[in-house]
Design a protein around this motif. Structure first.
Motif, PDB file in Angstrom:
ATOM      1  N   TYR A  35     -41.883  23.735  11.693  1.00  0.00           N
ATOM      2  CA  TYR A  35     -41.468  22.637  11.253  1.00  0.00           C
ATOM      3  C   TYR A  35     -39.762  22.989  11.152  1.00  0.00           C
ATOM      4  O   TYR A  35     -39.059  22.049  11.578  1.00  0.00           O
ATOM      5  CB  TYR A  35     -41.710  21.958   9.904  1.00  0.00           C
ATOM      6  CG  TYR A  35     -40.887  20.702   9.439  1.00  0.00           C
ATOM      7  CD1 TYR A  35     -41.009  19.367  10.318  1.00  0.00           C
ATOM      8  CD2 TYR A  35     -40.336  21.029   8.434  1.00  0.00           C
ATOM      9  CE1 TYR A  35     -40.162  18.463   9.737  1.00  0.00           C
ATOM     10  CE2 TYR A  35     -39.568  20.007   7.701  1.00  0.00           C
ATOM     11  CZ  TYR A  35     -39.483  18.596   8.409  1.00  0.00           C
ATOM     12  OH  TYR A  35     -38.764  17.723   8.042  1.00  0.00           O
ATOM     13  N   LEU A  36     -39.758  23.975  10.348  1.00  0.00           N
ATOM     14  CA  LEU A  36     -38.184  24.325  10.093  1.00  0.00           C
ATOM     15  C   LEU A  36     -37.593  24.761  11.090  1.00  0.00           C
ATOM     16  O   LEU A  36     -36.265  24.486  11.251  1.00  0.00           O
ATOM     17  CB  LEU A  36     -38.123  25.573   8.972  1.00  0.00           C
ATOM     18  CG  LEU A  36     -38.470  25.059   7.392  1.00  0.00           C
ATOM     19  CD1 LEU A  36     -38.393  26.305   6.843  1.00  0.00           C
ATOM     20  CD2 LEU A  36     -37.802  23.940   7.024  1.00  0.00           C
ATOM     21  N   ILE A  37     -37.929  25.381  12.138  1.00  0.00           N
ATOM     22  CA  ILE A  37     -37.565  25.921  13.427  1.00  0.00           C
ATOM     23  C   ILE A  37     -37.044  24.531  14.324  1.00  0.00           C
ATOM     24  O   ILE A  37     -36.013  24.461  14.860  1.00  0.00           O
ATOM     25  CB  ILE A  37     -38.449  26.998  14.227  1.00  0.00           C
ATOM     26  CG1 ILE A  37     -38.404  28.364  13.537  1.00  0.00           C
ATOM     27  CG2 ILE A  37     -37.732  27.052  15.527  1.00  0.00           C
ATOM     28  CD1 ILE A  37     -39.294  29.256  14.014  1.00  0.00           C
ATOM     29  N   GLN A  38     -38.161  23.732  14.276  1.00  0.00           N
ATOM     30  CA  GLN A  38     -37.736  22.399  14.854  1.00  0.00           C
ATOM     31  C   GLN A  38     -36.614  21.680  14.353  1.00  0.00           C
ATOM     32  O   GLN A  38     -35.745  21.128  15.067  1.00  0.00           O
ATOM     33  CB  GLN A  38     -38.883  21.384  15.056  1.00  0.00           C
ATOM     34  CG  GLN A  38     -40.214  22.020  15.636  1.00  0.00           C
ATOM     35  CD  GLN A  38     -39.954  21.773  17.250  1.00  0.00           C
ATOM     36  OE1 GLN A  38     -39.198  21.355  17.649  1.00  0.00           O
ATOM     37  NE2 GLN A  38     -41.080  22.544  17.772  1.00  0.00           N
ATOM     38  N   LYS A  39     -36.475  21.770  12.800  1.00  0.00           N
ATOM     39  CA  LYS A  39     -35.534  21.139  12.209  1.00  0.00           C
ATOM     40  C   LYS A  39     -34.249  21.634  12.610  1.00  0.00           C
ATOM     41  O   LYS A  39     -33.153  20.920  12.729  1.00  0.00           O
ATOM     42  CB  LYS A  39     -35.828  21.214  10.763  1.00  0.00           C
ATOM     43  CG  LYS A  39     -35.056  20.063   9.945  1.00  0.00           C
ATOM     44  CD  LYS A  39     -35.243  20.075   8.615  1.00  0.00           C
ATOM     45  CE  LYS A  39     -34.740  19.286   7.621  1.00  0.00           C
ATOM     46  NZ  LYS A  39     -35.493  19.191   6.346  1.00  0.00           N
ATOM     47  N   PHE A  40     -34.162  22.937  12.698  1.00  0.00           N
ATOM     48  CA  PHE A  40     -32.900  23.846  12.889  1.00  0.00           C
ATOM     49  C   PHE A  40     -32.335  23.323  14.431  1.00  0.00           C
ATOM     50  O   PHE A  40     -31.335  23.099  14.391  1.00  0.00           O
ATOM     51  CB  PHE A  40     -33.375  25.351  12.700  1.00  0.00           C
ATOM     52  CG  PHE A  40     -32.229  26.161  13.247  1.00  0.00           C
ATOM     53  CD1 PHE A  40     -30.732  26.192  12.852  1.00  0.00           C
ATOM     54  CD2 PHE A  40     -32.278  26.712  14.780  1.00  0.00           C
ATOM     55  CE1 PHE A  40     -30.011  27.184  13.400  1.00  0.00           C
ATOM     56  CE2 PHE A  40     -31.199  27.627  15.345  1.00  0.00           C
ATOM     57  CZ  PHE A  40     -30.242  27.544  14.610  1.00  0.00           C
ATOM     58  N   HIS A  41     -33.291  23.347  15.115  1.00  0.00           N
ATOM     59  CA  HIS A  41     -32.915  23.002  16.720  1.00  0.00           C
ATOM     60  C   HIS A  41     -32.354  21.494  16.644  1.00  0.00           C
ATOM     61  O   HIS A  41     -31.335  21.186  17.589  1.00  0.00           O
ATOM     62  CB  HIS A  41     -34.031  23.252  17.565  1.00  0.00           C
ATOM     63  CG  HIS A  41     -34.229  24.402  18.028  1.00  0.00           C
ATOM     64  ND1 HIS A  41     -33.187  25.492  18.527  1.00  0.00           N
ATOM     65  CD2 HIS A  41     -35.207  25.204  17.804  1.00  0.00           C
ATOM     66  CE1 HIS A  41     -33.784  26.585  18.503  1.00  0.00           C
ATOM     67  NE2 HIS A  41     -35.003  26.545  18.465  1.00  0.00           N
ATOM     68  N   SER A  42     -32.941  20.552  16.149  1.00  0.00           N
ATOM     69  CA  SER A  42     -32.671  19.187  16.324  1.00  0.00           C
ATOM     70  C   SER A  42     -31.422  18.931  15.382  1.00  0.00           C
ATOM     71  O   SER A  42     -30.543  17.897  15.753  1.00  0.00           O
ATOM     72  CB  SER A  42     -33.521  18.335  15.707  1.00  0.00           C
ATOM     73  OG  SER A  42     -33.916  18.733  14.185  1.00  0.00           O
ATOM     74  N   ARG A  43     -30.877  19.608  14.622  1.00  0.00           N
ATOM     75  CA  ARG A  43     -29.482  19.398  14.058  1.00  0.00           C
ATOM     76  C   ARG A  43     -28.283  20.302  14.703  1.00  0.00           C
ATOM     77  O   ARG A  43     -27.293  20.092  14.336  1.00  0.00           O
ATOM     78  CB  ARG A  43     -29.589  19.684  12.571  1.00  0.00           C
ATOM     79  CG  ARG A  43     -30.557  19.174  11.535  1.00  0.00           C
ATOM     80  CD  ARG A  43     -30.382  19.426  10.140  1.00  0.00           C
ATOM     81  NE  ARG A  43     -31.387  18.778   9.406  1.00  0.00           N
ATOM     82  CZ  ARG A  43     -31.564  18.889   8.283  1.00  0.00           C
ATOM     83  NH1 ARG A  43     -31.048  19.927   7.433  1.00  0.00           N
ATOM     84  NH2 ARG A  43     -31.831  17.824   7.438  1.00  0.00           N
ATOM     85  N   ALA A  44     -28.815  21.083  15.750  1.00  0.00           N
ATOM     86  CA  ALA A  44     -27.740  21.941  16.247  1.00  0.00           C
ATOM     87  C   ALA A  44     -26.818  20.915  16.952  1.00  0.00           C
ATOM     88  O   ALA A  44     -27.235  20.104  17.677  1.00  0.00           O
ATOM     89  CB  ALA A  44     -28.602  22.944  17.023  1.00  0.00           C
ATOM     90  N   TYR A  47     -28.047  20.201  20.615  1.00  0.00           N
ATOM     91  CA  TYR A  47     -29.219  19.241  20.805  1.00  0.00           C
ATOM     92  C   TYR A  47     -28.864  17.841  20.623  1.00  0.00           C
ATOM     93  O   TYR A  47     -29.053  16.928  21.450  1.00  0.00           O
ATOM     94  CB  TYR A  47     -30.173  19.605  19.777  1.00  0.00           C
ATOM     95  CG  TYR A  47     -31.477  18.940  19.782  1.00  0.00           C
ATOM     96  CD1 TYR A  47     -32.651  19.547  20.384  1.00  0.00           C
ATOM     97  CD2 TYR A  47     -31.701  17.764  19.291  1.00  0.00           C
ATOM     98  CE1 TYR A  47     -34.055  18.858  20.395  1.00  0.00           C
ATOM     99  CE2 TYR A  47     -32.955  16.951  19.216  1.00  0.00           C
ATOM    100  CZ  TYR A  47     -34.106  17.822  19.819  1.00  0.00           C
ATOM    101  OH  TYR A  47     -35.402  17.024  19.900  1.00  0.00           O
ATOM    102  N   TYR A  72     -41.130  16.881  19.906  1.00  0.00           N
ATOM    103  CA  TYR A  72     -40.654  18.172  19.506  1.00  0.00           C
ATOM    104  C   TYR A  72     -40.779  19.034  20.858  1.00  0.00           C
ATOM    105  O   TYR A  72     -41.271  18.901  21.898  1.00  0.00           O
ATOM    106  CB  TYR A  72     -41.852  18.722  18.580  1.00  0.00           C
ATOM    107  CG  TYR A  72     -41.721  18.241  17.111  1.00  0.00           C
ATOM    108  CD1 TYR A  72     -40.575  18.380  16.511  1.00  0.00           C
ATOM    109  CD2 TYR A  72     -43.059  17.635  16.606  1.00  0.00           C
ATOM    110  CE1 TYR A  72     -40.615  17.837  14.945  1.00  0.00           C
ATOM    111  CE2 TYR A  72     -42.933  16.968  15.156  1.00  0.00           C
ATOM    112  CZ  TYR A  72     -41.674  17.126  14.770  1.00  0.00           C
ATOM    113  OH  TYR A  72     -41.867  16.729  13.434  1.00  0.00           O
TER     114      TYR A  72
END
Length: 113
Positions: A35-44, A47, A72
Motif C-alpha cells: 500500500y505504501l509503495i502504491q501511495k508513493f507512486h500515486s503522489r509522484a 503519475y 493500482y
C-alpha cells in the motif's frame, strides 16, 4: 528435565499458533508495504501529470466513459520501472464503456532537475 516448566514461568505458545501468528503478521506487513509503495507512486509528479493529461483529453474520456477510474499498479510487472532519471509505468484505467492502460514514459535531465 531441561524442558520442564517452573512455577511462575510463562508458557510457550504452541507451534501451530506461532505459525499462524507469524503468517498473519508477515502478510499484514507485506500488505502495508504494498500500500505504501502504491501511495508513493500515486503522489509522484510523473503519475499526477499523466493522469491529468488523460482527464483533460476529450477523445480518451469519450472512449473510456465518463466516470474515469484509476487502478493500482501491478508492481510485479517488469514494464513498471522507476529510477532517479526515468519512470516507465503502465497505469490501469477504466470507465463506464471500456478499460485500458495508460503508458507513462517520463525522464528528467539530471538527478536533481
Amino acid at each position: 528435565m531441561m524442558w520442564q516448566k517452573y512455577a511462575g514461568s510463562r508458557r510457550s505458545m504452541p507451534l501451530g499458533a506461532r505459525i499462524l501468528f507469524h503468517g498473519v503478521f508477515y502478510a499484514g506487513g507485506f500488505a502495508i508495504v504494498y500500500y505504501l509503495i502504491q501511495k508513493f507512486h500515486s503522489r509522484a509528479l510523473y503519475y499526477k501529470l499523466a493522469v491529468e493529461q488523460l482527464q483533460s483529453h476529450p477523445e480518451a474520456q469519450e472512449a473510456l466513459g465518463p466516470p474515469l477510474n484509476i487502478h493500482y499498479l501491478k508492481l510485479i510487472d517488469r514494464e513498471n520501472f522507476v529510477d532517479i532519471v526515468d519512470a516507465k509505468l503502465k497505469i490501469p484505467v477504466s470507465g463506464s464503456k471500456s478499460e485500458g492502460l495508460l503508458y507513462v514514459h517520463s525522464s528528467r535531465g539530471g538527478p536533481f532537475q
